[in-house]
Design a protein around this motif. Structure first.
Motif, mmCIF file in Angstrom:
data_model
loop_
_atom_site.group_PDB
_atom_site.id
_atom_site.type_symbol
_atom_site.label_atom_id
_atom_site.label_comp_id
_atom_site.label_asym_id
_atom_site.label_seq_id
_atom_site.Cartn_x
_atom_site.Cartn_y
_atom_site.Cartn_z
ATOM 1 N N SER A 65 -59.279 27.988 96.351
ATOM 2 C CA SER A 65 -60.365 28.003 95.366
ATOM 3 C C SER A 65 -60.433 26.639 94.677
ATOM 4 C CB SER A 65 -60.097 29.078 94.312
ATOM 5 O OG SER A 65 -58.990 28.674 93.525
ATOM 6 N N LYS A 66 -61.606 26.331 94.146
ATOM 7 C CA LYS A 66 -61.815 25.038 93.479
ATOM 8 C C LYS A 66 -60.840 24.907 92.297
ATOM 9 C CE LYS A 66 -65.389 22.147 91.388
ATOM 10 N NZ LYS A 66 -64.402 21.566 90.506
ATOM 11 N N ASN A 67 -60.625 26.030 91.622
ATOM 12 C CA ASN A 67 -59.731 26.035 90.459
ATOM 13 C C ASN A 67 -58.321 25.563 90.847
ATOM 14 O OD1 ASN A 67 -58.602 26.549 87.983
ATOM 15 N ND2 ASN A 67 -58.298 28.717 88.388
ATOM 16 N N ASP A 68 -57.803 26.110 91.985
ATOM 17 C CA ASP A 68 -56.460 25.727 92.442
ATOM 18 C C ASP A 68 -56.393 24.244 92.784
ATOM 19 O OD1 ASP A 68 -55.459 28.172 92.079
ATOM 20 O OD2 ASP A 68 -55.317 28.758 94.186
ATOM 21 N N ILE A 69 -57.443 23.765 93.478
ATOM 22 C CA ILE A 69 -57.462 22.352 93.878
ATOM 23 C C ILE A 69 -57.503 21.463 92.631
ATOM 24 C CG2 ILE A 69 -58.874 20.586 95.020
ATOM 25 C CD1 ILE A 69 -59.575 22.681 97.125
ATOM 26 N N ASP A 70 -58.304 21.876 91.630
ATOM 27 C CA ASP A 70 -58.413 21.076 90.407
ATOM 28 C C ASP A 70 -57.100 21.055 89.624
ATOM 29 O OD1 ASP A 70 -60.949 20.567 91.088
ATOM 30 O OD2 ASP A 70 -61.888 21.978 89.685
ATOM 31 N N ARG A 71 -56.374 22.187 89.649
ATOM 32 C CA ARG A 71 -55.120 22.237 88.879
ATOM 33 C C ARG A 71 -54.122 21.194 89.386
ATOM 34 N NH1 ARG A 71 -53.121 28.297 88.300
ATOM 35 N NH2 ARG A 71 -51.439 27.343 87.120
ATOM 36 N N LEU A 72 -54.215 20.861 90.678
ATOM 37 C CA LEU A 72 -53.303 19.852 91.216
ATOM 38 C C LEU A 72 -53.999 18.500 91.399
ATOM 39 C CD1 LEU A 72 -51.323 21.906 93.898
ATOM 40 C CD2 LEU A 72 -50.547 21.194 91.662
ATOM 41 N N TYR A 77 -55.577 22.615 104.250
ATOM 42 C CA TYR A 77 -54.678 23.546 103.554
ATOM 43 C C TYR A 77 -54.295 24.686 104.496
ATOM 44 C CZ TYR A 77 -56.231 21.113 99.381
ATOM 45 O OH TYR A 77 -56.485 20.151 98.454
ATOM 46 N N PHE A 78 -53.025 25.089 104.437
ATOM 47 C CA PHE A 78 -52.565 26.184 105.297
ATOM 48 C C PHE A 78 -51.927 27.274 104.451
ATOM 49 C CE2 PHE A 78 -52.572 22.462 108.013
ATOM 50 C CZ PHE A 78 -53.165 22.958 109.177
ATOM 51 N N LYS A 79 -51.904 28.487 104.996
ATOM 52 C CA LYS A 79 -51.098 29.554 104.393
ATOM 53 C C LYS A 79 -50.558 30.409 105.533
ATOM 54 C CE LYS A 79 -54.837 32.772 103.695
ATOM 55 N NZ LYS A 79 -55.533 33.747 103.133
ATOM 56 N N GLY A 80 -49.632 31.307 105.218
ATOM 57 C CA GLY A 80 -49.055 32.151 106.257
ATOM 58 C C GLY A 80 -49.745 33.506 106.266
ATOM 59 N N LYS A 81 -49.909 34.081 107.451
ATOM 60 C CA LYS A 81 -50.478 35.437 107.539
ATOM 61 C C LYS A 81 -49.360 36.426 107.252
ATOM 62 C CE LYS A 81 -52.584 36.369 111.431
ATOM 63 N NZ LYS A 81 -53.373 35.475 112.262
ATOM 64 N N PRO A 82 -49.557 37.373 106.311
ATOM 65 C CA PRO A 82 -48.495 38.345 106.026
ATOM 66 C C PRO A 82 -48.264 39.271 107.223
ATOM 67 C CG PRO A 82 -50.189 38.339 104.317
ATOM 68 C CD PRO A 82 -50.729 37.555 105.459
ATOM 69 N N THR A 83 -47.000 39.383 107.663
ATOM 70 C CA THR A 83 -46.666 40.340 108.729
ATOM 71 C C THR A 83 -45.344 40.994 108.333
ATOM 72 O OG1 THR A 83 -45.249 38.827 109.944
ATOM 73 C CG2 THR A 83 -47.598 38.738 110.486
ATOM 74 N N THR A 84 -44.949 42.024 109.086
ATOM 75 C CA THR A 84 -43.667 42.673 108.737
ATOM 76 C C THR A 84 -42.513 41.699 108.958
ATOM 77 O OG1 THR A 84 -43.824 43.667 110.906
ATOM 78 C CG2 THR A 84 -44.227 45.109 109.052
ATOM 79 N N ALA A 85 -42.667 40.756 109.889
ATOM 80 C CA ALA A 85 -41.576 39.800 110.157
ATOM 81 C C ALA A 85 -41.305 38.928 108.937
ATOM 82 C CB ALA A 85 -41.927 38.937 111.359
ATOM 83 N N ASN A 86 -42.332 38.675 108.115
ATOM 84 C CA ASN A 86 -42.071 37.860 106.918
ATOM 85 C C ASN A 86 -42.218 38.696 105.635
ATOM 86 O OD1 ASN A 86 -44.894 37.868 106.319
ATOM 87 N ND2 ASN A 86 -45.200 36.103 107.651
ATOM 88 N N HIS A 87 -41.952 39.998 105.738
ATOM 89 C CA HIS A 87 -41.998 40.911 104.576
ATOM 90 C C HIS A 87 -43.358 40.902 103.890
ATOM 91 C CE1 HIS A 87 -37.699 41.633 104.747
ATOM 92 N NE2 HIS A 87 -37.542 40.347 104.910
ATOM 93 N N ASN A 88 -44.407 40.688 104.678
ATOM 94 C CA ASN A 88 -45.786 40.670 104.141
ATOM 95 C C ASN A 88 -45.986 39.641 103.042
ATOM 96 O OD1 ASN A 88 -46.759 42.905 105.745
ATOM 97 N ND2 ASN A 88 -45.234 44.052 104.581
ATOM 98 N N ILE A 128 -50.363 25.793 97.810
ATOM 99 C CA ILE A 128 -50.659 25.422 96.413
ATOM 100 C C ILE A 128 -49.976 26.400 95.458
ATOM 101 C CG2 ILE A 128 -52.528 25.383 94.716
ATOM 102 C CD1 ILE A 128 -54.296 24.062 96.710
ATOM 103 N N ASP A 129 -50.039 27.707 95.771
ATOM 104 C CA ASP A 129 -49.445 28.722 94.883
ATOM 105 C C ASP A 129 -47.970 28.446 94.630
ATOM 106 O OD1 ASP A 129 -51.801 29.969 94.829
ATOM 107 O OD2 ASP A 129 -51.299 31.571 96.242
ATOM 108 N N GLU A 130 -47.239 28.100 95.693
ATOM 109 C CA GLU A 130 -45.802 27.860 95.556
ATOM 110 C C GLU A 130 -45.520 26.657 94.658
ATOM 111 O OE1 GLU A 130 -42.552 29.267 96.789
ATOM 112 O OE2 GLU A 130 -44.087 30.700 96.281
ATOM 113 N N VAL A 131 -46.299 25.582 94.839
ATOM 114 C CA VAL A 131 -46.057 24.378 94.032
ATOM 115 C C VAL A 131 -46.387 24.655 92.564
ATOM 116 C CG1 VAL A 131 -46.767 21.980 93.669
ATOM 117 C CG2 VAL A 131 -46.346 22.828 95.975
#
Length: 570
Positions: A473-480, A489-500, A559-562
């Motif tokens: 979201s624009k808000n997240d990009i602006d915060r950093l 930008y990348f993120k991981g797809k939640p699966t059972t292998a990574n506990h969703n 971004i969320d993690e940082v």
């Protein structure tokens, strides 16, 4: 159109009526249907004309069925889910939701699938009552819920092949969990505790939390720094679990009102794990936290700690100095000890005597003399450090500087030709200097003894096997402040292998403050934290948040993690 009746209409017509598709789009889909024999809804989804939710809406209008969201499905009780066998549920993409009298509410994508409804009647002797849901949301709910069912099923049959050494290893009377004679009423709790420990070790977790609620006990494990629920036994199992853990860690099983601390050791075929046990009375019963030390399967080397190449060279330069102080700062659980141990492994050599004073000793390293604190017999940091000076060490690791006495000894050690590694609880590198001055170290001694201060945090890394590009979201990009940059930008797809969660594993971000002559002068003059910070940045220090942003640029984290791990740079 006012006399439109969805229950007598075809799905395609309902979608046109709801203005979700145009009559032309329906025509195109119908002509494709003649060749493929596929259902019209699925054709429209594969053409990207409608979403699953649109189809669910149309079905629920046509059949008069309520729809159900994935969130609601995930709240279902495991015992209900288990009414339908897992392979049947997966094959037909159906999920049992509720049972009342002789009715069974089920979620399915196509309420006209009569053969599946028939099979459910035969399987369960219950009449199916249909709720409509999207195909992929049923699929992912099935994945998650049946995984829980399997785990709670294992509770009845689990005996792990692990050996537990009761209490302190000094009097190590070993317990082999598989063969131990246990009375019949205790047996299920023994199995349950074994299952919890096995599950936590298998997932490389660092802590286990067993928390009593009003009706059941939540068992959560900390994986990559975040708690994940693994099971919730009924509240009447709490007493048995706590008693079992108290016996294993040699605590008083009759005392329920006071906090207690104990320890035990788990021996597995390939590793030994020290377990710290802490018990705290709460309003619903005793809460237990187990800290697993040394359970991480990772080899300790500086190269796999997430340093960028230039920072790694800087860090190596300072830990290879003959004397001075190297301090690592950060909150609990930010990987300080791991970095210190990796540093010791890096500089270990036959010609050097390395001694550590720790509370607790987290990893046992061959070739290094490690001393464990025992406050109850007066063996604390200050008293053991005074003795260690007579042991002729070259390199000394002090687990943590908590008080003036320990700080004083550490500084004097480093000024008398020893290399000292230690940790301090502080938020960033510049505030570590303020913290040490607060403890009462004179500025001239501190300035002369410091070599390097490094603050660090851990951020979760995106699961490499399920990585996808997305637009934050624009808000997240602006915060950093990343608006001007062209970053993928990348993120991981939640699966059972990574506990969703979409994350797997962690990496560290670092803020390295080198104490050169400019910096020494600032410390001697007792200058402000801001002044120290600005000079450090001018000399090439990358602040934590900036280091985190570099990991986003590399596509390693999100971004969320940082935002979660760092504060805004002032």
């Amino acid at each position: 159109m006012s006399n439109f009746n969805p229950s007598f209409s075809k799905i395609g017509d309902i979608l046109v009526h709801l203005n979700i598709i145009t009559p032309e789009q329906l025509e195109t889909a119908l002509s494709e249907q003649k060749n493929s024999n596929e259902k019209i809804g699925n054709i429209l989804i594969s053409q990207g004309v409608i979403s699953e939710d649109d189809l669910v809406k149309a079905f629920s209008q046509q059949q008069g069925h309520r729809s159900i969201s994935e969130e609601e499905m995930l709240k279902i009780d495991q015992s209900i889910v288990a009414i339908l066998p897992e392979d049947f549920a997966k094959e037909n993409n159906v999920l049992a939701l509720r049972k009342k009298d002789d009715y069974l509410a089920i979620a399915m994508e196509d309420p006209e699938d009569l053969s599946t409804l028939d099979a459910i009647r035969k399987l369960t002797n219950l009449n199916p009552e249909i709720l409509v849901a999207g195909k992929s949301s049923i699929e992912s709910a099935i994945e998650i819920l049946y995984d829980k069912v399997r785990k709670s099923g294992e509770v009845d049959s689990a005996v792990a092949k692990i050996t537990i050494v009761k209490g302190d290893e000094e009097d190590g009377d070993e317990l082999d969990l598989g063969t131990e004679q246990v009375s019949a009423e205790d047996a299920p709790f023994v199995k349950l505790v074994n299952l919890i420990l096995t599950e936590a070790i298998k997932e490389n977790s660092t802590d286990i939390h067993i928390e009593p609620g009003r009706d059941n006990v939540e068992v959560r494990i900390r994986v990559d720094g975040v708690l994940i629920k693994i099971m919730s036994p009924p509240i009447d199992a709490l007493n048995g679990i706590v008693t079992r853990l108290k016996i294993l860690s040699k605590l008083n099983i009759a005392e329920h009102r006071l906090p207690q601390d104990g320890r035990m050791k788990i021996r597995m075929t390939d590793k030994e794990i020290d377990v710290r046990v802490s018990i705290l009375p709460t309003v619903h019963g005793e809460k237990v936290v187990l800290r697993l030390l040394g359970s991480g399967g990772k080899k300790l080397t500086l190269t796999n700690l997430g340093f960028p190449e230039s920072k790694l060279q800087t860090f190596k330069k300072w830990i290879n100095q003959p004397y001075g102080m190297v301090i690592i700062s950060g909150p609990t659980g930010s990987g300080k000890s791991t970095t210190l141990y990796a540093s010791l492994m890096e500089i270990q050599d036959v010609g050097k005597n390395i001694t550590t004073v720790e509370d607790p000793v987290e990893y046992q390293i061959p070739g290094i003399n490690q001393v464990q604190m025992h406050d109850e017999i007066g063996l604390n940091f200050a008293s053991s450090l005074r003795s260690i000076l007579r042991q002729d060490p070259d390199i000394l690791l002090i687990g943590e500087i908590r008080d003036e006495e320990t700080a004083d000894i550490a500084v004097k050690f480093s000024l008398t030709g020893h290399l000292v590694f230690t940790t301090v609880h502080a938020n960033d590198a510049p505030s570590t200097i303020a913290r040490l001055l607060d403890l009462g170290i004179p500025p001239f001694l501190l300035g002369s003894s410091l070599n390097l201060i490094m603050a660090q945090r851990l951020v979760r890394t995106i699961d490499k096997d399920n990585k996808e590009e997305y637009q934050p979201s624009k808000n997240d990009i602006d915060r950093l402040n990343l608006g001007k940059e062209n970053i993928k930008y990348f993120k991981g797809k939640p699966t059972t292998a990574n506990h969703n969660t979409g994350y797997k594993g962690r990496t560290a971000i670092h803020e390295i403050l080198e104490v050169n002559s400019d910096m020494r002068q600032l410390i001697y003059n007792n200058d402000s934290q801001l002044e120290i910070r600005n000079t450090a940045i001018k000399n090439g220090m990358t602040p934590l948040r900036e280091a985190g942003i570099d990991k986003i640029r590399e596509g390693v984290t999100t971004i969320d993690e940082v935002l979660r791990a760092t504060v805004e740079d002032h």
